[in-house]
Write a protein that holds these residues in place. Structure first.
Motif, PDB file in Angstrom:
ATOM      1  N   THR A 110      -5.946  21.887   1.101  1.00  0.00           N
ATOM      2  CA  THR A 110      -7.112  20.690   0.783  1.00  0.00           C
ATOM      3  C   THR A 110      -8.271  21.214   0.144  1.00  0.00           C
ATOM      4  OG1 THR A 110      -7.122  20.464   3.373  1.00  0.00           O
ATOM      5  CG2 THR A 110      -8.932  19.925   2.667  1.00  0.00           C
ATOM      6  N   PHE A 111      -8.601  23.175   0.386  1.00  0.00           N
ATOM      7  CA  PHE A 111      -9.278  23.791  -0.889  1.00  0.00           C
ATOM      8  C   PHE A 111      -9.033  23.726  -1.611  1.00  0.00           C
ATOM      9  CE2 PHE A 111     -10.891  27.146  -3.577  1.00  0.00           C
ATOM     10  CZ  PHE A 111     -11.901  27.212  -3.327  1.00  0.00           C
ATOM     11  N   PHE A 112      -7.682  23.362  -2.689  1.00  0.00           N
ATOM     12  CA  PHE A 112      -7.407  23.468  -4.267  1.00  0.00           C
ATOM     13  C   PHE A 112      -7.703  22.390  -4.578  1.00  0.00           C
ATOM     14  CE2 PHE A 112      -5.540  27.856  -2.682  1.00  0.00           C
ATOM     15  CZ  PHE A 112      -6.603  28.450  -3.744  1.00  0.00           C
ATOM     16  N   ARG A 113      -7.037  21.270  -3.304  1.00  0.00           N
ATOM     17  CA  ARG A 113      -7.285  19.920  -4.239  1.00  0.00           C
ATOM     18  C   ARG A 113      -8.647  19.651  -4.656  1.00  0.00           C
ATOM     19  NH1 ARG A 113      -6.344  16.718   0.660  1.00  0.00           N
ATOM     20  NH2 ARG A 113      -4.379  17.443   1.188  1.00  0.00           N
ATOM     21  N   TYR A 114      -9.623  20.346  -4.834  1.00  0.00           N
ATOM     22  CA  TYR A 114     -11.151  19.809  -5.164  1.00  0.00           C
ATOM     23  C   TYR A 114     -11.099  20.838  -5.511  1.00  0.00           C
ATOM     24  CZ  TYR A 114     -11.518  16.853  -1.019  1.00  0.00           C
ATOM     25  OH  TYR A 114     -11.345  16.115  -0.034  1.00  0.00           O
ATOM     26  N   PHE A 115     -11.041  22.340  -5.216  1.00  0.00           N
ATOM     27  CA  PHE A 115     -11.330  23.158  -6.792  1.00  0.00           C
ATOM     28  C   PHE A 115     -10.533  24.479  -7.248  1.00  0.00           C
ATOM     29  CE2 PHE A 115     -14.454  22.793  -2.589  1.00  0.00           C
ATOM     30  CZ  PHE A 115     -16.077  22.397  -3.832  1.00  0.00           C
ATOM     31  N   ALA A 116     -10.578  24.605  -8.835  1.00  0.00           N
ATOM     32  CA  ALA A 116      -8.932  25.420  -9.158  1.00  0.00           C
ATOM     33  C   ALA A 116      -8.799  26.574  -8.400  1.00  0.00           C
ATOM     34  CB  ALA A 116      -9.604  25.139 -10.520  1.00  0.00           C
ATOM     35  N   GLY A 117     -10.756  27.313  -7.961  1.00  0.00           N
ATOM     36  CA  GLY A 117     -10.634  29.193  -7.234  1.00  0.00           C
ATOM     37  C   GLY A 117     -12.054  28.977  -6.379  1.00  0.00           C
ATOM     38  N   LYS A 118     -12.278  30.217  -6.806  1.00  0.00           N
ATOM     39  CA  LYS A 118     -13.326  30.192  -6.001  1.00  0.00           C
ATOM     40  C   LYS A 118     -14.576  29.810  -6.650  1.00  0.00           C
ATOM     41  CE  LYS A 118     -13.479  34.564  -5.096  1.00  0.00           C
ATOM     42  NZ  LYS A 118     -13.287  35.873  -4.238  1.00  0.00           N
ATOM     43  N   GLU A 119     -14.347  30.449  -8.160  1.00  0.00           N
ATOM     44  CA  GLU A 119     -14.571  30.381  -9.340  1.00  0.00           C
ATOM     45  C   GLU A 119     -15.609  28.622  -9.374  1.00  0.00           C
ATOM     46  OE1 GLU A 119     -14.307  30.773 -14.161  1.00  0.00           O
ATOM     47  OE2 GLU A 119     -14.642  32.463 -12.997  1.00  0.00           O
ATOM     48  N   ASP A 120     -14.861  27.952  -9.895  1.00  0.00           N
ATOM     49  CA  ASP A 120     -15.057  26.876  -9.448  1.00  0.00           C
ATOM     50  C   ASP A 120     -16.023  26.512  -9.120  1.00  0.00           C
ATOM     51  OD1 ASP A 120     -14.658  24.308 -11.077  1.00  0.00           O
ATOM     52  OD2 ASP A 120     -13.447  24.181  -9.248  1.00  0.00           O
ATOM     53  N   ALA A 121     -15.355  26.827  -6.967  1.00  0.00           N
ATOM     54  CA  ALA A 121     -16.857  26.093  -6.430  1.00  0.00           C
ATOM     55  C   ALA A 121     -18.010  27.018  -6.253  1.00  0.00           C
ATOM     56  CB  ALA A 121     -16.042  27.080  -4.837  1.00  0.00           C
ATOM     57  N   ALA A 122     -18.208  28.435  -7.006  1.00  0.00           N
ATOM     58  CA  ALA A 122     -19.105  29.011  -7.571  1.00  0.00           C
ATOM     59  C   ALA A 122     -20.206  28.335  -8.228  1.00  0.00           C
ATOM     60  CB  ALA A 122     -19.165  30.456  -7.620  1.00  0.00           C
ATOM     61  N   LEU A 123     -19.693  28.280  -8.897  1.00  0.00           N
ATOM     62  CA  LEU A 123     -20.358  27.455 -10.525  1.00  0.00           C
ATOM     63  C   LEU A 123     -20.372  26.125 -10.713  1.00  0.00           C
ATOM     64  CD1 LEU A 123     -18.265  29.303 -13.159  1.00  0.00           C
ATOM     65  CD2 LEU A 123     -20.403  29.890 -12.577  1.00  0.00           C
ATOM     66  N   PHE A 124     -20.085  25.002  -9.862  1.00  0.00           N
ATOM     67  CA  PHE A 124     -19.927  23.460  -8.972  1.00  0.00           C
ATOM     68  C   PHE A 124     -21.822  23.014  -9.238  1.00  0.00           C
ATOM     69  CE2 PHE A 124     -20.279  19.557  -6.649  1.00  0.00           C
ATOM     70  CZ  PHE A 124     -19.065  18.901  -7.045  1.00  0.00           C
ATOM     71  N   LEU A 125     -22.614  23.675  -8.615  1.00  0.00           N
ATOM     72  CA  LEU A 125     -22.925  23.421  -8.701  1.00  0.00           C
ATOM     73  C   LEU A 125     -24.267  23.222 -10.163  1.00  0.00           C
ATOM     74  CD1 LEU A 125     -24.658  23.712  -5.303  1.00  0.00           C
ATOM     75  CD2 LEU A 125     -24.290  21.771  -5.991  1.00  0.00           C
ATOM     76  N   GLN A 126     -23.494  24.291 -11.207  1.00  0.00           N
ATOM     77  CA  GLN A 126     -24.177  24.996 -12.611  1.00  0.00           C
ATOM     78  C   GLN A 126     -23.194  23.552 -12.974  1.00  0.00           C
ATOM     79  OE1 GLN A 126     -26.473  26.874 -13.407  1.00  0.00           O
ATOM     80  NE2 GLN A 126     -26.880  27.557 -10.922  1.00  0.00           N
ATOM     81  N   ARG A 127     -22.654  23.345 -12.814  1.00  0.00           N
ATOM     82  CA  ARG A 127     -21.828  21.877 -13.842  1.00  0.00           C
ATOM     83  C   ARG A 127     -22.932  21.042 -13.554  1.00  0.00           C
ATOM     84  NH1 ARG A 127     -17.660  24.580 -12.140  1.00  0.00           N
ATOM     85  NH2 ARG A 127     -16.338  23.114 -11.252  1.00  0.00           N
ATOM     86  N   LEU A 128     -23.125  20.952 -12.585  1.00  0.00           N
ATOM     87  CA  LEU A 128     -23.697  19.469 -11.904  1.00  0.00           C
ATOM     88  C   LEU A 128     -25.523  19.666 -12.641  1.00  0.00           C
ATOM     89  CD1 LEU A 128     -24.357  16.802 -10.496  1.00  0.00           C
ATOM     90  CD2 LEU A 128     -25.664  18.837  -8.276  1.00  0.00           C
ATOM     91  N   ALA A 129     -25.888  20.759 -12.560  1.00  0.00           N
ATOM     92  CA  ALA A 129     -27.232  21.251 -13.198  1.00  0.00           C
ATOM     93  C   ALA A 129     -27.072  20.373 -14.721  1.00  0.00           C
ATOM     94  CB  ALA A 129     -27.672  22.324 -13.131  1.00  0.00           C
ATOM     95  N   GLU A 130     -25.970  21.342 -15.112  1.00  0.00           N
ATOM     96  CA  GLU A 130     -25.865  21.051 -16.647  1.00  0.00           C
ATOM     97  C   GLU A 130     -25.996  19.564 -17.409  1.00  0.00           C
ATOM     98  OE1 GLU A 130     -22.642  23.982 -17.464  1.00  0.00           O
ATOM     99  OE2 GLU A 130     -23.627  25.544 -17.986  1.00  0.00           O
ATOM    100  N   SER A 131     -24.972  18.996 -16.593  1.00  0.00           N
ATOM    101  CA  SER A 131     -24.534  17.817 -16.974  1.00  0.00           C
ATOM    102  C   SER A 131     -26.551  16.612 -16.488  1.00  0.00           C
ATOM    103  CB  SER A 131     -24.352  16.950 -16.149  1.00  0.00           C
ATOM    104  OG  SER A 131     -22.473  17.600 -15.771  1.00  0.00           O
ATOM    105  N   HIS A 132     -26.514  16.831 -15.148  1.00  0.00           N
ATOM    106  CA  HIS A 132     -28.514  16.714 -15.754  1.00  0.00           C
ATOM    107  C   HIS A 132     -29.311  17.022 -16.102  1.00  0.00           C
ATOM    108  CE1 HIS A 132     -31.352  14.773 -12.646  1.00  0.00           C
ATOM    109  NE2 HIS A 132     -32.402  16.027 -13.023  1.00  0.00           N
ATOM    110  N   PHE A 133     -28.893  18.212 -16.641  1.00  0.00           N
ATOM    111  CA  PHE A 133     -30.155  18.024 -18.391  1.00  0.00           C
ATOM    112  C   PHE A 133     -29.460  17.647 -18.925  1.00  0.00           C
ATOM    113  CE2 PHE A 133     -30.575  21.213 -22.429  1.00  0.00           C
ATOM    114  CZ  PHE A 133     -31.382  20.689 -22.178  1.00  0.00           C
ATOM    115  N   ILE A 134     -28.532  17.059 -19.467  1.00  0.00           N
ATOM    116  CA  ILE A 134     -27.721  16.533 -20.814  1.00  0.00           C
ATOM    117  C   ILE A 134     -27.667  15.432 -21.257  1.00  0.00           C
ATOM    118  CG2 ILE A 134     -26.144  16.055 -22.087  1.00  0.00           C
ATOM    119  CD1 ILE A 134     -24.058  18.916 -21.302  1.00  0.00           C
ATOM    120  N   ALA A 135     -27.908  15.243 -19.200  1.00  0.00           N
ATOM    121  CA  ALA A 135     -28.456  13.544 -19.430  1.00  0.00           C
ATOM    122  C   ALA A 135     -30.462  13.398 -20.014  1.00  0.00           C
ATOM    123  CB  ALA A 135     -28.272  12.843 -17.733  1.00  0.00           C
ATOM    124  N   ALA A 136     -30.992  14.254 -19.607  1.00  0.00           N
ATOM    125  CA  ALA A 136     -32.016  14.558 -19.822  1.00  0.00           C
ATOM    126  C   ALA A 136     -32.157  14.465 -20.929  1.00  0.00           C
ATOM    127  CB  ALA A 136     -32.815  14.869 -18.850  1.00  0.00           C
TER     128      ALA A 136
END
Length: 237
Positions: free
Chosen positions: A74-100
């Motif tokens: 189930t974990f790997f269904r949502y995340f490629a690994g620990k790194e992917d989970a750790a950086l998930f919110l950073q990617r969200l913030a980057e997308s938010h900034f690009i939209a701005a």
């Protein structure tokens, strides 16, 4: 003669069709999608709590899945690994900034548009983050990334891709060819450097609030040289 409009539904119940309610239901994700999102968010929150309390390297996927009572599959269904989970919110913030950045008015000079976009992002990112995890946990994770070499390296690799996207966006705003005019990439590299400096200083400080990093970012961006802050486009707006 006045025409009478038939407002009965097709089933003959005598009630007017609830078009507003139908549209609202259509806009909401289905039960299956909501369940999947809740599972993803629970895994993400568990992962970030473990990363920030006991360390990224010392946390295993097994510990994350045990905290949520799901399988590794189930974990790997949502995340490629620990790194992917750790950086998930950073990617969200980057997308938010690009939209701005995309929404900044065209009359603003490039660095002014970037400055206003990033400060606006810090003002509004909380709502987007809070839909997933508490903002306080996001800020702790941000600090963790700054102090964990493996995560910082991955974050910087991702930042290079983001900077290229923004450079092309800025070039498009100014009517320039990003591959022949160096200014968009130079400006974005300068902006990215300022952001990395402020992130590092904020991470080493005692105040880990959103307000603290926003204020530090504004202070450093205010010291960017005036030459790059000027408008480049000669076309009338």
């Amino acid at each position: 003669m006045t025409e009478t409009v038939d407002t009965t539904d097709t089933a003959g119940t005598g009630h007017a069709p609830d078009t507003a309610g139908t549209a609202e239901r259509a806009a909401r994700p289905g039960l299956r999608e909501r369940k999947k999102q809740r599972t993803r968010d629970a895994l993400l929150r568990a992962a970030l709590e473990l990363f920030t309390t006991q360390g990224y390297e010392r946390t295993t996927v097994d510990e994350i899945t045990e905290a949520v009572d799901v399988s590794q599959r189930t974990f790997f269904r949502y995340f490629a690994g620990k790194e992917d989970a750790a950086l998930f919110l950073q990617r969200l913030a980057e997308s938010h900034f690009i939209a701005a950045v995309r929404e900044r008015p065209p009359h603003e000079a490039p660095l002014e548009a970037l400055r206003r976009a990033v400060l606006e992002s810090w003002d509004t990112i909380g709502e987007a983050i809070e839909e997933v995890v508490p903002i306080e946990l996001h800020m702790r994770t941000y600090r963790l990334i700054e102090s964990t070499p493996a995560l910082l390296a991955a974050h910087l690799r991702r930042s290079e891709e983001t900077e290229e996207e923004i450079a092309r966006l800025i070039a498009g705003r100014e009517g320039l060819d990003v591959d022949t005019d160096p200014r968009p990439r130079i400006a974005v590299a300068l902006f990215g450097g300022v952001m990395r400096v402020t992130g590092r200083l904020w991470g080493a400080g005692e105040d880990t609030s959103v307000e603290a990093i926003r204020e530090l970012t504004a202070t450093y961006l205010d010291h960017v040289g005036p030459a790059l802050a000027q408008k480049w486009s000669t076309a009338p707006r």
